[in-house]
Design a protein around this motif. Structure first.
Motif, PDB file in Angstrom:
ATOM      1  N   PRO A   1       8.239   3.053   5.763  1.00  0.00           N
ATOM      2  CA  PRO A   1       7.380   2.495   6.805  1.00  0.00           C
ATOM      3  C   PRO A   1       7.233   3.489   7.963  1.00  0.00           C
ATOM      4  N   GLY A   2       6.002   3.589   8.453  1.00  0.00           N
ATOM      5  CA  GLY A   2       5.701   4.511   9.547  1.00  0.00           C
ATOM      6  C   GLY A   2       5.174   5.854   9.088  1.00  0.00           C
ATOM      7  N   ASP A   3       5.385   6.205   7.813  1.00  0.00           N
ATOM      8  CA  ASP A   3       4.944   7.511   7.321  1.00  0.00           C
ATOM      9  C   ASP A   3       3.428   7.676   7.351  1.00  0.00           C
ATOM     10  N   PHE A   4       2.680   6.561   7.310  1.00  0.00           N
ATOM     11  CA  PHE A   4       1.227   6.632   7.374  1.00  0.00           C
ATOM     12  C   PHE A   4       0.728   6.357   8.790  1.00  0.00           C
ATOM     13  N   ALA A   5       1.641   6.438   9.756  1.00  0.00           N
ATOM     14  CA  ALA A   5       1.352   6.280  11.189  1.00  0.00           C
ATOM     15  C   ALA A   5       0.933   4.864  11.557  1.00  0.00           C
ATOM     16  N   GLU A   6       1.365   3.873  10.774  1.00  0.00           N
ATOM     17  CA  GLU A   6       1.067   2.487  11.134  1.00  0.00           C
ATOM     18  C   GLU A   6       2.110   1.966  12.106  1.00  0.00           C
ATOM     19  N   ASN A   7       1.660   1.115  13.042  1.00  0.00           N
ATOM     20  CA  ASN A   7       2.579   0.492  13.992  1.00  0.00           C
ATOM     21  C   ASN A   7       3.374  -0.635  13.355  1.00  0.00           C
ATOM     22  N   ILE A   8       2.684  -1.431  12.532  1.00  0.00           N
ATOM     23  CA  ILE A   8       3.329  -2.601  11.947  1.00  0.00           C
ATOM     24  C   ILE A   8       3.175  -2.529  10.433  1.00  0.00           C
ATOM     25  N   THR A   9       4.308  -2.491   9.742  1.00  0.00           N
ATOM     26  CA  THR A   9       4.303  -2.525   8.287  1.00  0.00           C
ATOM     27  C   THR A   9       4.508  -3.977   7.885  1.00  0.00           C
ATOM     28  N   THR A  10       3.583  -4.480   7.064  1.00  0.00           N
ATOM     29  CA  THR A  10       3.617  -5.890   6.673  1.00  0.00           C
ATOM     30  C   THR A  10       4.012  -6.027   5.209  1.00  0.00           C
ATOM     31  N   GLN A  11       4.333  -7.242   4.829  1.00  0.00           N
ATOM     32  CA  GLN A  11       4.572  -7.540   3.414  1.00  0.00           C
ATOM     33  C   GLN A  11       4.070  -8.953   3.137  1.00  0.00           C
TER      34      GLN A  11
ATOM     35  N   LEU B   1       1.080  16.673   3.026  1.00  0.00           N
ATOM     36  CA  LEU B   1       2.261  16.639   2.168  1.00  0.00           C
ATOM     37  C   LEU B   1       1.986  16.057   0.787  1.00  0.00           C
ATOM     38  N   VAL B   2       1.189  14.980   0.734  1.00  0.00           N
ATOM     39  CA  VAL B   2       0.996  14.231  -0.503  1.00  0.00           C
ATOM     40  C   VAL B   2      -0.335  14.549  -1.173  1.00  0.00           C
ATOM     41  N   GLY B   3      -1.313  14.958  -0.371  1.00  0.00           N
ATOM     42  CA  GLY B   3      -2.648  15.202  -0.909  1.00  0.00           C
ATOM     43  C   GLY B   3      -3.562  14.003  -0.785  1.00  0.00           C
ATOM     44  N   ASP B   4      -3.040  12.892  -0.268  1.00  0.00           N
ATOM     45  CA  ASP B   4      -3.825  11.680  -0.085  1.00  0.00           C
ATOM     46  C   ASP B   4      -3.177  10.853   1.013  1.00  0.00           C
ATOM     47  N   CYS B   5      -3.970   9.971   1.620  1.00  0.00           N
ATOM     48  CA  CYS B   5      -3.452   9.072   2.651  1.00  0.00           C
ATOM     49  C   CYS B   5      -4.099   7.714   2.451  1.00  0.00           C
ATOM     50  N   VAL B   6      -3.308   6.671   2.353  1.00  0.00           N
ATOM     51  CA  VAL B   6      -3.798   5.328   2.083  1.00  0.00           C
ATOM     52  C   VAL B   6      -4.292   4.620   3.346  1.00  0.00           C
ATOM     53  N   MET B   7      -3.869   5.065   4.510  1.00  0.00           N
ATOM     54  CA  MET B   7      -4.230   4.377   5.758  1.00  0.00           C
ATOM     55  C   MET B   7      -5.745   4.263   5.959  1.00  0.00           C
TER      56      MET B   7
ATOM     57  N   SER C   1       0.838  -1.213   0.000  1.00  0.00           N
ATOM     58  CA  SER C   1       0.000   0.000   0.000  1.00  0.00           C
ATOM     59  C   SER C   1       0.866   1.253   0.000  1.00  0.00           C
ATOM     60  N   ILE C   2       1.954   1.221   0.751  1.00  0.00           N
ATOM     61  CA  ILE C   2       2.887   2.352   0.785  1.00  0.00           C
ATOM     62  C   ILE C   2       3.503   2.537  -0.604  1.00  0.00           C
ATOM     63  N   ASP C   3       3.881   1.430  -1.238  1.00  0.00           N
ATOM     64  CA  ASP C   3       4.499   1.494  -2.570  1.00  0.00           C
ATOM     65  C   ASP C   3       3.571   2.144  -3.591  1.00  0.00           C
ATOM     66  N   LYS C   4       2.266   1.909  -3.481  1.00  0.00           N
ATOM     67  CA  LYS C   4       1.301   2.507  -4.413  1.00  0.00           C
ATOM     68  C   LYS C   4       1.281   4.030  -4.296  1.00  0.00           C
ATOM     69  N   MET C   5       1.664   4.563  -3.151  1.00  0.00           N
ATOM     70  CA  MET C   5       1.616   6.003  -2.906  1.00  0.00           C
ATOM     71  C   MET C   5       2.912   6.707  -3.291  1.00  0.00           C
ATOM     72  N   GLN C   6       3.951   5.962  -3.667  1.00  0.00           N
ATOM     73  CA  GLN C   6       5.225   6.566  -4.063  1.00  0.00           C
ATOM     74  C   GLN C   6       5.024   7.422  -5.310  1.00  0.00           C
ATOM     75  N   GLY C   7       5.892   8.376  -5.508  1.00  0.00           N
ATOM     76  CA  GLY C   7       5.867   9.152  -6.732  1.00  0.00           C
ATOM     77  C   GLY C   7       5.119  10.461  -6.629  1.00  0.00           C
ATOM     78  N   HIS C   8       4.808  10.914  -5.450  1.00  0.00           N
ATOM     79  CA  HIS C   8       4.157  12.208  -5.257  1.00  0.00           C
ATOM     80  C   HIS C   8       5.184  13.259  -4.810  1.00  0.00           C
ATOM     81  N   GLY C   9       6.427  13.071  -5.198  1.00  0.00           N
ATOM     82  CA  GLY C   9       7.465  14.016  -4.823  1.00  0.00           C
ATOM     83  C   GLY C   9       8.133  13.684  -3.501  1.00  0.00           C
ATOM     84  N   LEU C  10       7.707  12.608  -2.857  1.00  0.00           N
ATOM     85  CA  LEU C  10       8.292  12.174  -1.591  1.00  0.00           C
ATOM     86  C   LEU C  10       8.726  10.724  -1.709  1.00  0.00           C
TER      87      LEU C  10
END
Length: 151
Positions: free
Chosen positions: A66-76, A115-121, A53-62
């Motif tokens: 992991p942790g940027d969307f305020a999640e405690n546990i980043t999974t894969q 910062l991005v204009g959207d949040c996936v969380m 989900s984080i990877d889908k949000m890449q490319g907005h200039g940032l």
């Protein structure tokens, strides 16, 4: 396909901010992660978000981490959106949790949304309450014990 794993364990000292990864084993109590602002006696002690989900949000200039969307546990490797409320997960050999909420309302003060204009969380994150305390760390395997409370 490989087993689902923990990519990062993240905390923040204040609500409404990005979380930062912590190194080594992290203690999970029946209230959540020690030293995290979201720990407490409520149904959202832990938040989980997939690296995918984080990877889908890449490319907005940032460059998002992991942790940027305020999640405690980043999974894969685990499709979190297929886990209904009541699903029990185990991380590592001891820690267990129950999924209590899928997504959330995004608050207006969301740092990433600014910062991005959207949040996936709010769309792809899930929340859980701790059932069994213990320690977790990066690389731990995540096991779905049951889906939606059915063995």
């Amino acid at each position: 396909m490989s087993q689902p794993i923990v990519v990062a364990v993240n905390i923040s000292e204040q609500k409404g901010t990005r979380k930062h990864p912590v190194e080594g084993p992290v203690t999970i109590t029946v209230l959540g992660i020690q030293a995290d602002a979201h720990a407490g006696d409520w149904h959202r002690q832990l938040s989980l978000l997939a690296q995918e989900s984080i990877d889908k949000m890449q490319g907005h200039g940032l460059v998002l981490q992991p942790g940027d969307f305020a999640e405690n546990i980043t999974t894969q490797g685990l499709d979190l959106l297929t886990l209904p409320i009541g699903t029990h997960l185990q991380i590592g050999t001891v820690v267990t949790m129950e999924v209590t909420q899928i997504g959330k309302e995004c608050h207006l003060g969301c740092e990433i949304r600014k910062l991005v204009g959207d949040c996936v969380m709010p769309r792809e994150g899930i929340f859980a309450r701790v059932i069994t305390s213990g320690t977790i760390q990066v690389g731990d395997i995540i096991t779905v014990i049951n889906k939606g409370g059915t063995p």
